[in-house]
Design an enzyme around this catalytic site. Structure first.
Site, PDB file in Angstrom:
ATOM      1  N   LYS A 218      45.986  59.908  24.410  1.00 48.63           N
ATOM      2  CA  LYS A 218      46.877  60.111  23.280  1.00 48.63           C
ATOM      3  C   LYS A 218      47.457  58.788  22.539  1.00 48.63           C
ATOM      4  CE  LYS A 218      48.834  64.027  25.744  1.00 48.63           C
ATOM      5  NZ  LYS A 218      49.070  64.944  24.990  1.00 48.63           N
ATOM      6  N   GLU A 252      56.888  71.854  30.725  1.00 46.02           N
ATOM      7  CA  GLU A 252      56.107  72.906  29.527  1.00 46.02           C
ATOM      8  C   GLU A 252      56.583  74.283  29.809  1.00 46.02           C
ATOM      9  OE1 GLU A 252      51.456  71.716  30.023  1.00 46.02           O
ATOM     10  OE2 GLU A 252      52.139  72.049  32.036  1.00 46.02           O
ATOM     11  N   ASP A 271      47.713  68.891  39.377  1.00 46.15           N
ATOM     12  CA  ASP A 271      47.428  69.200  38.083  1.00 46.15           C
ATOM     13  C   ASP A 271      47.972  67.961  37.232  1.00 46.15           C
ATOM     14  OD1 ASP A 271      45.949  70.482  36.041  1.00 46.15           O
ATOM     15  OD2 ASP A 271      47.925  71.385  35.663  1.00 46.15           O
ATOM     16  N   HIS A 276      48.066  63.074  35.266  1.00 46.45           N
ATOM     17  CA  HIS A 276      48.663  62.404  33.988  1.00 46.45           C
ATOM     18  C   HIS A 276      49.929  61.546  34.138  1.00 46.45           C
ATOM     19  CE1 HIS A 276      45.849  65.221  32.196  1.00 46.45           C
ATOM     20  NE2 HIS A 276      46.534  66.412  32.581  1.00 46.45           N
TER      21      HIS A 276
HETATM   22  C1  BG6 Z   1      45.866  69.586  31.450  1.00 49.45           C
HETATM   23  C2  BG6 Z   1      46.555  70.480  32.618  1.00 49.45           C
HETATM   24  O1  BG6 Z   1      45.130  68.500  32.213  1.00 49.45           O
HETATM   25  O2  BG6 Z   1      46.870  68.916  30.554  1.00 49.45           O
HETATM   26  C3  BG6 Z   1      47.410  71.615  32.057  1.00 49.45           C
HETATM   27  O3  BG6 Z   1      45.431  71.238  33.494  1.00 49.45           O
HETATM   28  C4  BG6 Z   1      48.375  71.267  31.181  1.00 49.45           C
HETATM   29  O4  BG6 Z   1      47.998  72.420  33.117  1.00 49.45           O
HETATM   30  C5  BG6 Z   1      47.842  70.079  30.304  1.00 49.45           C
HETATM   31  O5  BG6 Z   1      48.964  72.016  30.258  1.00 49.45           O
HETATM   32  C6  BG6 Z   1      48.853  69.444  29.250  1.00 49.45           C
HETATM   33  O6  BG6 Z   1      48.202  68.692  28.243  1.00 49.45           O
HETATM   34  P1  BG6 Z   1      48.396  68.767  26.613  1.00 49.45           P
HETATM   35  O7  BG6 Z   1      47.432  68.624  25.988  1.00 49.45           O
HETATM   36  O8  BG6 Z   1      49.469  69.976  26.504  1.00 49.45           O
HETATM   37  O9  BG6 Z   1      49.191  67.419  26.689  1.00 49.45           O
END
Ligand code: BG6
Length: 519
Positions: A218, A252, A271, A276
């Site tokens: 990102k 989320e 996850d 992340h």
């Molecule tokens: C993914 C997860 O890696 O990232 C999802 O498996 C999550 O559960 C998503 O919703 C969030 O990513 P983004 O693209 O919305 O930043």
């Protein structure tokens, strides 16, 4: 709250350099006045899991976006693959890709650019005992490119399928001189991550392994390093002497989105948190590397993961939204958490005593991606606050919103106009949206696939880093705290989630308002 417009760029680099985030070559060429679009060498890209959800939502639309931007190699072929029971003809795979781009892409699958892209697609099924169709498809793709293309394998498959695919790549010789992208989560705990690393290292050298975490692709996450290291304003205060706590908050609003099969075996901790959010923590907390070279950058990030204290189960809140067990594909007694909030500590000189609070969950009140650094109170407080106001004196923060296109704000106290020396809350902010661009040229996945083709590992995770993170998570995985229910649309299980951060509080600032158009 008073708003000041701040940090408008003096020069519109985006028009000179093309789409932001093109390659490490462009990242390392800050004085670059030349167009810095580096195209990768010719490639055959093999997409394992080509009929799955990730390929449909992100990878096929992302590859087409790269093609439209002129960032795929001059010569490329994309071979979709899946087990024989999901086999498609080339024609059916092209239709599948067209539907994916139409639904999830940013441009219509039509016109000459789509036609050229579509012609580069083919399909080759593969099972461990029957890799023939894949081998044939890869051979034809290589021949079509004159026999000198590199191979890049993207393993967009669920974690339990990694070993079988890696073994197949080794046994068939496809792995030779090739690069491999592996999806997260990498393993499910320390032991499985170690054995997966061992298995992969038997087939691929570490320099050819690209463990992907799309948050690292990102633009606004990359910008954290620029904020810290391209300015002398922030880095001097980026430590425990000035920062009281850090929050990395990724609530989320979406739920399962039909991904029960993946999610049931994964849960919010694996996850989102261990992947992340902790990767973002690595960038926020790392020491400045001597250069942006991928070895130095990753060395510094890995040192942060090595310094993570083992996560205490009593520093974790696990939640499950009400109604989750009734979702299709979910066990009626599922113990999978859809929410996790935790307190982490980084045991080093820079961060000793500074808690890092991480939170993420499904079906929460808002969709946000925010980092907040709370700043210490000034040594002396000599100002009053206006009548009827209750500002805490610690309202001093740096806020980084890394949802595309992203913004950065500094919350501070300013004198309220009038005869008394009272202060009120104010904000200075930089918004990508009204500075450089309204949305970034490349999304996380697109950027990272491009970097993998260019062979640059800076934005990918490394074997030792992943193992340190799982090691920190071991006490939590051994004795997880009980699940607590929460209402969809809320902020997670109360009061536990607020108690976790007391005496601090979770902070999600108002998003900046659109500028008022001139009259
Ligand atoms: C993914 C997860 O890696 O990232 C999802 O498996 C999550 O559960 C998503 O919703 C969030 O990513 P983004 O693209 O919305 O930043």
């Amino acid at each position: 709250m008073a708003h000041l417009r701040w940090w408008h760029p003096i020069d519109r680099f985006s028009s000179v350099l093309g789409p932001p985030g093109i390659s490490e070559a462009s990242r390392r060429r800050p004085q670059g006045r030349e167009p810095a679009v580096t195209r990768p060498n010719d490639h055959v890209i093999v997409l394992f899991g080509a009929t799955g959800d990730l390929a449909r939502r992100k990878l096929l639309p992302g590859l087409f976006n790269l093609a439209r931007a002129g960032l795929l190699p001059n010569g490329y072929r994309i071979v979709g693959s899946a087990p024989g029971r999901f086999a498609l003809t080339d024609h059916a795979f092209r239709e599948h890709a067209r539907a994916a781009v139409a639904t999830f892409g940013s441009a219509d699958p039509s016109g000459p650019k789509w036609q050229a892209f579509e012609e580069a697609l083919s399909f080759g099924a593969a099972d461990p005992d029957r890799p023939g169709p894949l081998l044939d498809a890869v051979r034809s793709a290589e021949e079509a490119l004159g026999g000198r293309a590199r191979k890049l394998f993207h393993l967009a498959v669920p974690p339990p399928a990694f070993p079988a695919v890696i073994t197949l790549l080794g046994d068939t010789g496809l792995a030779q001189d090739s690069n491999v992208i592996i999806e997260k989560p990498f393993g499910v705990d320390l032991e499985s991550a170690r054995s997966l690393n061992e298995l992969i290292h038997g087939v691929f050298d570490e320099s050819r392994i690209f463990r992907i975490d799309h948050f690292l692709g990102k633009e606004s996450v990359d910008n954290i390093l620029a904020l810290r290291l391209a300015n002398s304003l922030f880095e001097p205060i980026w430590n425990r002497d000035h920062i009281t706590h850090v929050q990395i908050d990724v609530p989320e609003t979406i739920g399962l989105e039909g991904r029960a099969q993946f999610y049931e075996g994964t849960g919010a901790f694996r996850d989102m948190i261990v992947t992340h959010l902790i990767q973002v923590l690595g960038i926020v907390a790392m020491d400045p590397p001597a250069s942006l070279d991928s070895h130095r950058l990753r060395d510094e990030k890995v040192k942060v993961f090595e310094a993570l204290r083992p996560i205490r189960p009593d520093h974790v809140v696990r939640g499950q939204y009400e109604g989750y067990r009734q979702e299709p594909g979910v066990a009626p007694d599922s113990q999978t958490e859809t929410f996790a909030a935790l307190r982490l500590e980084v045991d080093n000189w820079r961060w000793a005593g500074v808690p890092f609070y991480l939170r993420s969950g499904k079906r929460l009140a808002e969709h946000r991606q925010t980092i907040t650094l709370g700043l210490r109170e000034p040594a002396m407080s000599m100002f009053g606050v206006g009548p009827g106001r209750h500002e805490r004196r610690t309202d001093n923060r740096v806020v980084i919103d890394f949802a595309d296109p992203g913004w950065i704000g500094v919350d501070f106290l300013a004198k309220e106009p009038g005869p008394t020396m009272n202060v009120g809350r104010a904000r200075m902010e930089f918004r990508y949206g009204d500075s450089f661009c309204s949305s970034h040229g490349l999304q996380g996945y697109e950027r990272l696939i491009l970097e993998a083709m260019l062979g640059d590992q800076s934005l990918f995770t490394r074997a030792d880093g992943i193992e340190h993170i799982w090691a920190a998570g071991a006490p939590l995985l051994a004795t997880p705290p009980p699940l607590q229910p929460y209402a969809p649309g809320s902020w997670g299980p109360q009061p536990a989630v607020d108690r976790l951060v007391a005496p601090d509080h979770w902070y999600l600032p108002e998003e900046p308002k659109e500028p008022t158009p001139p009259e």
